[in-house]
Design an enzyme around this catalytic site. Sequence first.
Site, PDB file in Angstrom:
ATOM      1  N   ASP A 104       6.585   1.802   7.058  1.00  0.00           N
ATOM      2  CA  ASP A 104       5.162   1.909   6.733  1.00  0.00           C
ATOM      3  C   ASP A 104       4.860   3.280   6.156  1.00  0.00           C
ATOM      4  O   ASP A 104       4.983   4.291   6.841  1.00  0.00           O
ATOM      5  CB  ASP A 104       4.331   1.659   7.990  1.00  0.00           C
ATOM      6  CG  ASP A 104       2.842   1.728   7.719  1.00  0.00           C
ATOM      7  OD1 ASP A 104       2.448   1.554   6.550  1.00  0.00           O
ATOM      8  OD2 ASP A 104       2.077   1.951   8.670  1.00  0.00           O
ATOM      9  N   ASP A 328      -1.046   3.205  -1.854  1.00  0.00           N
ATOM     10  CA  ASP A 328      -0.683   2.562  -0.591  1.00  0.00           C
ATOM     11  C   ASP A 328       0.016   1.239  -0.844  1.00  0.00           C
ATOM     12  O   ASP A 328      -0.613   0.240  -1.177  1.00  0.00           O
ATOM     13  CB  ASP A 328      -1.946   2.337   0.256  1.00  0.00           C
ATOM     14  CG  ASP A 328      -1.634   1.681   1.590  1.00  0.00           C
ATOM     15  OD1 ASP A 328      -0.535   1.918   2.127  1.00  0.00           O
ATOM     16  OD2 ASP A 328      -2.479   0.921   2.091  1.00  0.00           O
TER      17      ASP A 328
END
Length: 501
Positions: A104, A328
């Site tokens: 992540d 992102d």
Amino acid sequence: MEPRGLGDRLGGFVAVVVVVLVSALVVNVSGNLVFPVSHKFNGREGASLSELKAHDHRRHARFLGATQNAVDMVLGGSSTEQTGLYFTKLGIGNPSHDYYLQVDTGSNLFWVSCAECGKGCPDRSELIGGKLTPYDRNSSSTSRVVSCGDNFCTSPSVKDISDCKPDEKCNYHLQYVGKDKTSGYFVKDDVQFQKASGNSTSGSVIFGCGTQQSGSLNDPKVAVSGVIGFDQDNITMLSQLAAAGKVRNKFAHCLDNTKQGGGIWAIGEVVEPKMMHTSPIVPNQTRYNVVVEKIEVGSDAIELPTSGGGDLDETSGSSSDQIIAIFDTGTQLAYLPPKLYEPIVKKILAAEPGLKFQKNEDGEYACFEYSKNVDEKFPIVKFTFKNSASLWVYPHDYLFSHMKEGGWCHGWMKLTGEDPDIILGDMTLSNKLVVYDLENQVLGWADHNCSSSIKVKDDESGSDYSFQYHNLASDASSPRLLMSFVLLVTAAAAMLRMISI
């Protein structure tokens, strides 16, 4: 720059929701580590827009509403539907055992479920189609418990999530979104890497030994063994390995915008293709933020909203008048504040004023029928960032074929509230090599055919190596599509100025 036709995409559509699972296969390239990995969903058609937006909404609830602390505790991975989308299989301990871990880019903590967790941790995962083996520190000869007096435990990032007391284990308690929680204590052990030359290497890393997971973290439908945080914090696995001279503090990804999906994920210095555009990362942030200077839809410039009087925010390092874009990969679509969403979407759709809108099959999105080549009619959206770095988003990137044949929906979404930040997800970052250079604090990118190859420099040998796109779906029993994960082992410790922890 002229719009690229749909034929240039090698057919099909982007793999929007990208979940990566590392295979055990190692490609033989001397001095480098190369893993083939797989996608969870089969391209854009693998999930509905409602599912993608629901995923993004839960993720954004964590970092858009977070305070400007050193670490945004609400950031991080908790499940496929709620957090980052990449998964890898990593060897930990001595002797080494493999664990499926979510990667992540929006969080800092590296943790794995431990043997003492028992029923408080998942023991199987439908995501990987099998049993999850917990990490047993007692079976590893190189494992040690991190105490509260350890420098790692006294770092600000850890103190935010720990209620440590003298002479005790350094613990952590992390609340994600809703009922998702993880808690445990920190250990230090070897992370094993197999070099493509056939030799193995390892690095000693501190990570969380999870003793209790709740919510979707313990849901066998979506759970894995843990999370590897990949943001800019100095407690991440990457930062620790870089500080030890094992890797460069740089990584890159190239997501293939075709139906076959796949691409490349690399740790190390990319030397080819050259970065055509670079922009400085906004300082004092753990996320990957850049300053937006201009937005154009076709030949029309969009007026950027301003507020706050232009005062400098000493915490974020940016002016209150500046518009920030967050890169992102854990977000699927692209999100705009209302003052930007309205004019951008209006100008895009004005390119074909006779469009007839209707709800898609989810009953949520206004879509339209269109049988012509979208690249020939709809405009390119161009973002220009600080340092005159431009990023082009083409019609075939932001338009989704998501209805019956000839139906399209756009992937621009409107943020709620007053947050002025832009979130650029996979929709805008695919078909580009994107480099995160933490050593020089810049983001770089270049349009690239992600189904081809890149070249990465190996500091240990001084040689450049070519890494090919991988799609091993034909070799697997499942239809998952594959991407390559590349790790460069380097001896460049002298070049690295990361804080040792």
